[in-house]
Scaffold this motif. Structure first.
Motif, PDB file in Angstrom:
ATOM      1  N   LEU A  12       0.817  -1.307   0.109  1.00 29.95           N
ATOM      2  CA  LEU A  12      -0.032  -0.072  -0.007  1.00 29.95           C
ATOM      3  C   LEU A  12       0.836   1.305  -0.052  1.00 29.95           C
ATOM      4  O   LEU A  12       0.503   2.152  -0.692  1.00 29.95           O
ATOM      5  N   ARG A  13       1.901   1.203   0.750  1.00 32.21           N
ATOM      6  CA  ARG A  13       2.941   2.471   0.890  1.00 32.21           C
ATOM      7  C   ARG A  13       3.354   2.613  -0.614  1.00 32.21           C
ATOM      8  O   ARG A  13       3.653   3.827  -1.250  1.00 32.21           O
ATOM      9  N   ARG A  14       3.893   1.427  -1.347  1.00 38.61           N
ATOM     10  CA  ARG A  14       4.424   1.526  -2.598  1.00 38.61           C
ATOM     11  C   ARG A  14       3.499   2.093  -3.540  1.00 38.61           C
ATOM     12  O   ARG A  14       3.684   2.953  -4.489  1.00 38.61           O
ATOM     13  N   ALA A  15       2.190   1.626  -3.510  1.00 41.70           N
ATOM     14  CA  ALA A  15       1.206   1.985  -4.416  1.00 41.70           C
ATOM     15  C   ALA A  15       0.875   3.525  -4.242  1.00 41.70           C
ATOM     16  O   ALA A  15       0.883   4.379  -5.211  1.00 41.70           O
ATOM     17  N   ARG A  16       1.075   4.096  -2.989  1.00 39.92           N
ATOM     18  CA  ARG A  16       0.800   5.703  -2.727  1.00 39.92           C
ATOM     19  C   ARG A  16       1.863   6.445  -3.434  1.00 39.92           C
ATOM     20  O   ARG A  16       1.822   7.363  -3.924  1.00 39.92           O
ATOM     21  N   GLN A  17       3.172   6.064  -3.076  1.00 39.04           N
ATOM     22  CA  GLN A  17       4.328   6.628  -3.659  1.00 39.04           C
ATOM     23  C   GLN A  17       4.212   6.498  -5.285  1.00 39.04           C
ATOM     24  O   GLN A  17       4.445   7.456  -5.918  1.00 39.04           O
ATOM     25  N   SER A  18       3.825   5.479  -5.701  1.00 39.46           N
ATOM     26  CA  SER A  18       3.875   5.379  -7.299  1.00 39.46           C
ATOM     27  C   SER A  18       2.879   6.391  -7.594  1.00 39.46           C
ATOM     28  O   SER A  18       3.125   7.070  -8.771  1.00 39.46           O
ATOM     29  N   GLY A  19       1.732   6.679  -7.111  1.00 36.64           N
ATOM     30  CA  GLY A  19       0.971   7.666  -7.656  1.00 36.64           C
ATOM     31  C   GLY A  19       1.297   8.929  -7.390  1.00 36.64           C
ATOM     32  O   GLY A  19       1.104   9.945  -8.133  1.00 36.64           O
ATOM     33  N   ARG A  20       1.863   9.298  -6.433  1.00 34.41           N
ATOM     34  CA  ARG A  20       2.959  10.524  -6.285  1.00 34.41           C
ATOM     35  C   ARG A  20       3.911  10.719  -7.417  1.00 34.41           C
ATOM     36  O   ARG A  20       3.686  12.066  -8.112  1.00 34.41           O
ATOM     37  N   TYR A  21       4.475   9.827  -7.830  1.00 32.35           N
ATOM     38  CA  TYR A  21       5.605   9.840  -8.936  1.00 32.35           C
ATOM     39  C   TYR A  21       4.837   9.973 -10.272  1.00 32.35           C
ATOM     40  O   TYR A  21       5.309  10.853 -10.836  1.00 32.35           O
ATOM     41  N   MET A  22       3.674   9.425 -10.355  1.00 26.80           N
ATOM     42  CA  MET A  22       2.811   9.488 -11.550  1.00 26.80           C
ATOM     43  C   MET A  22       2.565  10.826 -11.705  1.00 26.80           C
ATOM     44  O   MET A  22       2.370  11.575 -13.071  1.00 26.80           O
ATOM     45  N   ARG A  23       1.936  11.404 -10.817  1.00 33.55           N
ATOM     46  CA  ARG A  23       1.638  13.144 -10.729  1.00 33.55           C
ATOM     47  C   ARG A  23       2.726  13.911 -11.161  1.00 33.55           C
ATOM     48  O   ARG A  23       2.367  14.664 -12.034  1.00 33.55           O
ATOM     49  N   GLU A  24       3.667  13.632 -10.730  1.00 32.63           N
ATOM     50  CA  GLU A  24       4.905  14.519 -11.029  1.00 32.63           C
ATOM     51  C   GLU A  24       5.283  14.275 -12.264  1.00 32.63           C
ATOM     52  O   GLU A  24       6.038  15.173 -13.114  1.00 32.63           O
ATOM     53  N   ALA A  25       5.025  13.098 -12.917  1.00 31.86           N
ATOM     54  CA  ALA A  25       5.385  12.831 -14.434  1.00 31.86           C
ATOM     55  C   ALA A  25       4.237  13.304 -15.504  1.00 31.86           C
ATOM     56  O   ALA A  25       4.324  13.053 -16.334  1.00 31.86           O
ATOM     57  N   HIS A  26       3.560  13.967 -14.652  1.00 34.93           N
ATOM     58  CA  HIS A  26       2.317  14.498 -15.446  1.00 34.93           C
ATOM     59  C   HIS A  26       1.321  13.413 -16.126  1.00 34.93           C
ATOM     60  O   HIS A  26       0.808  13.808 -17.218  1.00 34.93           O
ATOM     61  N   LYS A  27       1.267  12.357 -15.548  1.00 31.36           N
ATOM     62  CA  LYS A  27       0.222  11.259 -16.020  1.00 31.36           C
ATOM     63  C   LYS A  27      -0.979  11.569 -15.350  1.00 31.36           C
ATOM     64  O   LYS A  27      -1.043  12.176 -14.447  1.00 31.36           O
ATOM     65  N   PRO A  28      -2.081  11.385 -16.380  1.00 26.45           N
ATOM     66  CA  PRO A  28      -3.559  11.593 -15.738  1.00 26.45           C
ATOM     67  C   PRO A  28      -3.813  10.641 -14.641  1.00 26.45           C
ATOM     68  O   PRO A  28      -3.335   9.709 -14.457  1.00 26.45           O
ATOM     69  N   ARG A  29      -4.891  11.193 -13.847  1.00 28.64           N
ATOM     70  CA  ARG A  29      -5.228  10.415 -12.630  1.00 28.64           C
ATOM     71  C   ARG A  29      -5.879   9.076 -13.299  1.00 28.64           C
ATOM     72  O   ARG A  29      -5.809   8.104 -12.517  1.00 28.64           O
ATOM     73  N   SER A  30      -6.499   9.329 -14.443  1.00 27.42           N
ATOM     74  CA  SER A  30      -7.075   7.929 -14.943  1.00 27.42           C
ATOM     75  C   SER A  30      -6.067   6.859 -15.339  1.00 27.42           C
ATOM     76  O   SER A  30      -6.535   5.726 -15.651  1.00 27.42           O
ATOM     77  N   ALA A  31      -4.766   7.368 -15.187  1.00 30.13           N
ATOM     78  CA  ALA A  31      -3.783   6.310 -15.605  1.00 30.13           C
ATOM     79  C   ALA A  31      -3.435   5.293 -14.451  1.00 30.13           C
ATOM     80  O   ALA A  31      -2.317   4.490 -14.429  1.00 30.13           O
ATOM     81  N   VAL A  32      -4.416   5.168 -13.659  1.00 31.21           N
ATOM     82  CA  VAL A  32      -4.248   4.303 -12.622  1.00 31.21           C
ATOM     83  C   VAL A  32      -4.096   2.570 -12.818  1.00 31.21           C
ATOM     84  O   VAL A  32      -4.835   2.436 -13.543  1.00 31.21           O
ATOM     85  N   PRO A  33      -2.955   1.973 -12.437  1.00 31.45           N
ATOM     86  CA  PRO A  33      -2.837   0.839 -12.798  1.00 31.45           C
ATOM     87  C   PRO A  33      -4.070  -0.221 -12.033  1.00 31.45           C
ATOM     88  O   PRO A  33      -4.438   0.216 -11.101  1.00 31.45           O
ATOM     89  N   LEU A  34      -3.938  -1.351 -12.708  1.00 30.61           N
ATOM     90  CA  LEU A  34      -4.983  -2.267 -12.288  1.00 30.61           C
ATOM     91  C   LEU A  34      -4.496  -3.114 -11.074  1.00 30.61           C
ATOM     92  O   LEU A  34      -5.237  -3.486 -10.259  1.00 30.61           O
TER      93      LEU A  34
END
Length: 63
Positions: free
Chosen positions: A10-32
């Motif tokens: 869960l910690r890694r998933a949250r950090q991954s979301g932060r990194y994806m936002r910094e990389a300008h990826k859309p929120r809809s890019a959430v992995p399955l």
């Protein structure tokens, strides 16, 4: 009975979301992640990390 989800995952998933936002990826890019409740919880954490970083960026907070 609910399956246990590793806190580290869960910690890694949250950090991954932060990194994806910094990389300008859309929120809809959430992995399955995976199926079922564990995957839903990981997606929820990913979105929370993305949202948190988005909020920080709008406030001008450095990483």
């Amino acid at each position: 009975m609910q399956p246990e989800v590793d806190k580290e995952l869960l910690r890694r998933a949250r950090q991954s979301g932060r990194y994806m936002r910094e990389a300008h990826k859309p929120r809809s890019a959430v992995p399955l992640f995976e199926m079922g409740e564990p995957g839903r919880l990981q997606r929820k954490e990913w979105e929370a990390g993305w949202d948190q970083r988005d909020y920080e960026l709008k406030l001008g907070v450095a990483a």
